[in-house]
Design an enzyme around this catalytic site. Sequence first.
Site, PDB file in Angstrom:
ATOM      1  N   TYR A 136      63.680 -39.947-115.981  1.00  0.00           N
ATOM      2  CA  TYR A 136      64.964 -40.293-116.594  1.00  0.00           C
ATOM      3  C   TYR A 136      65.974 -40.735-115.545  1.00  0.00           C
ATOM      4  CZ  TYR A 136      63.188 -37.758-120.689  1.00  0.00           C
ATOM      5  OH  TYR A 136      62.435 -37.322-121.754  1.00  0.00           O
ATOM      6  N   SER A 159      63.009 -36.641-130.203  1.00  0.00           N
ATOM      7  CA  SER A 159      63.434 -37.754-131.067  1.00  0.00           C
ATOM      8  C   SER A 159      63.416 -37.386-132.542  1.00  0.00           C
ATOM      9  CB  SER A 159      62.575 -38.987-130.828  1.00  0.00           C
ATOM     10  OG  SER A 159      63.290 -40.161-131.191  1.00  0.00           O
ATOM     11  N   LEU A 218      65.645 -37.763-134.518  1.00  0.00           N
ATOM     12  CA  LEU A 218      66.372 -38.804-135.246  1.00  0.00           C
ATOM     13  C   LEU A 218      65.710 -40.169-135.082  1.00  0.00           C
ATOM     14  CD1 LEU A 218      70.095 -37.838-134.520  1.00  0.00           C
ATOM     15  CD2 LEU A 218      68.693 -37.277-136.507  1.00  0.00           C
ATOM     16  N   GLY A 261      67.608 -42.491-133.021  1.00  0.00           N
ATOM     17  CA  GLY A 261      68.876 -42.809-133.673  1.00  0.00           C
ATOM     18  C   GLY A 261      68.738 -43.488-135.019  1.00  0.00           C
ATOM     19  N   LEU A 293      67.432 -42.474-137.804  1.00  0.00           N
ATOM     20  CA  LEU A 293      67.748 -41.614-138.948  1.00  0.00           C
ATOM     21  C   LEU A 293      69.234 -41.302-139.082  1.00  0.00           C
ATOM     22  CD1 LEU A 293      64.645 -39.276-138.837  1.00  0.00           C
ATOM     23  CD2 LEU A 293      65.468 -40.463-140.887  1.00  0.00           C
ATOM     24  N   GLY A 310      71.303 -43.631-139.397  1.00  0.00           N
ATOM     25  CA  GLY A 310      71.776 -44.726-140.239  1.00  0.00           C
ATOM     26  C   GLY A 310      72.517 -45.816-139.498  1.00  0.00           C
ATOM     27  N   LYS A 311      72.720 -45.642-138.185  1.00  0.00           N
ATOM     28  CA  LYS A 311      73.567 -46.596-137.456  1.00  0.00           C
ATOM     29  C   LYS A 311      72.917 -47.951-137.237  1.00  0.00           C
ATOM     30  CE  LYS A 311      72.343 -44.787-132.846  1.00  0.00           C
ATOM     31  NZ  LYS A 311      72.901 -44.071-131.667  1.00  0.00           N
TER      32      LYS A 311
END
Length: 350
Positions: free
Chosen positions: A53, A238, A240, A243, A245, A247-248
């Site tokens: 990372y 993860s 989401l 990201g 999930l 909705g963005k």
Amino acid sequence: MLYNPLGRSGINVSRVCLGSMTWGVQNNQADADEQIAYALDHGVNFIDTAEMYAVPPTPDTYGKTEQIIGDWLARNKQRRDELVIATKIAGNGLSWVRNGQDITRQAVIEAVDHSLQRLQTDVIDLYQLHWPNRTSPHFAKQWPGMINFSDANTQQHIDGMLDILLGLNDCVQAGKIKHCGLSDDTPWGISQYLRLSEQYNLPRMVSIQNEFSLLHAKDWPYLIEQCIHEDVAYLPWSPLATGLLSGKYQNDARPNGSRWTLVQRNGLFRDTKQAHHAVSEYAEIAHSINLSPAQLALAWCNQVDGVSSTIIGATSMTQLKDNIAAFSITLSPTVIEQINNVFRRYPMPF
């Protein structure tokens, strides 16, 4: 905040694990400091990072996230014992990390030393193998025919696992790491590591972190069943779906600075029509009970039998607060049924 055992480690970790892979690209030191402070204040004692990372991984960002955590630790030495710090050794395939070579005994020893230096700590609580040396059915490779398991040299892989365990044992005996875990591995990988550790009296894997969410639940039931019966902590990453999930990304939106605006190592393979249809339906359920779509997805993940601690990530404090709040939400049987109805129609949308 609720806590669960980290496998057989004897350590209890919060049901929320603070992921850090955005620190060093999307977030800076000040952002990380604020996130750590908020997480600690709300009972989170578990932080996950990796030598690879920040993300997306590049030669320039390699090790930056560990350095950011190390900077915080250097300024907050009195709080070190409040944290369970997990990091990971990168697997093969990154040319700027050990010339893209496999994980070996010697690679583990050297990588642990470098992570300790960047983290500015004397010991790593949980040291994980980021992905196995063999090709595994993760990152959109779960579809039949994408991997020919019969082509693998089984004994060669087992010998490699034993070599890795010997390196981990060297580090445990030297007091550099406390416990070991897996990431992006499979039931076969878990079973071999457990068998080898018992056969040769080497460190036992206490955890595994794999991608797991409403859009990607392929570890249910077989891998998670094994984790429960073998007492291996299951740590979803993860939850989401990068990201999605939240909705963005609906209607082709790409919020400025969001992850999907960055170059993706494996491409935007989660960006499918089926996935977006599923997200829309999950969002309708969330809004009907006054939750954000992200909170619905995280609360669902938290209630799955076998989940020990869910790894969340955030690029803003608003996101972090929303995400942590999700773990105090109990979804009703009616809502679970509504979610299940959507899930059965979109069981594997990417």
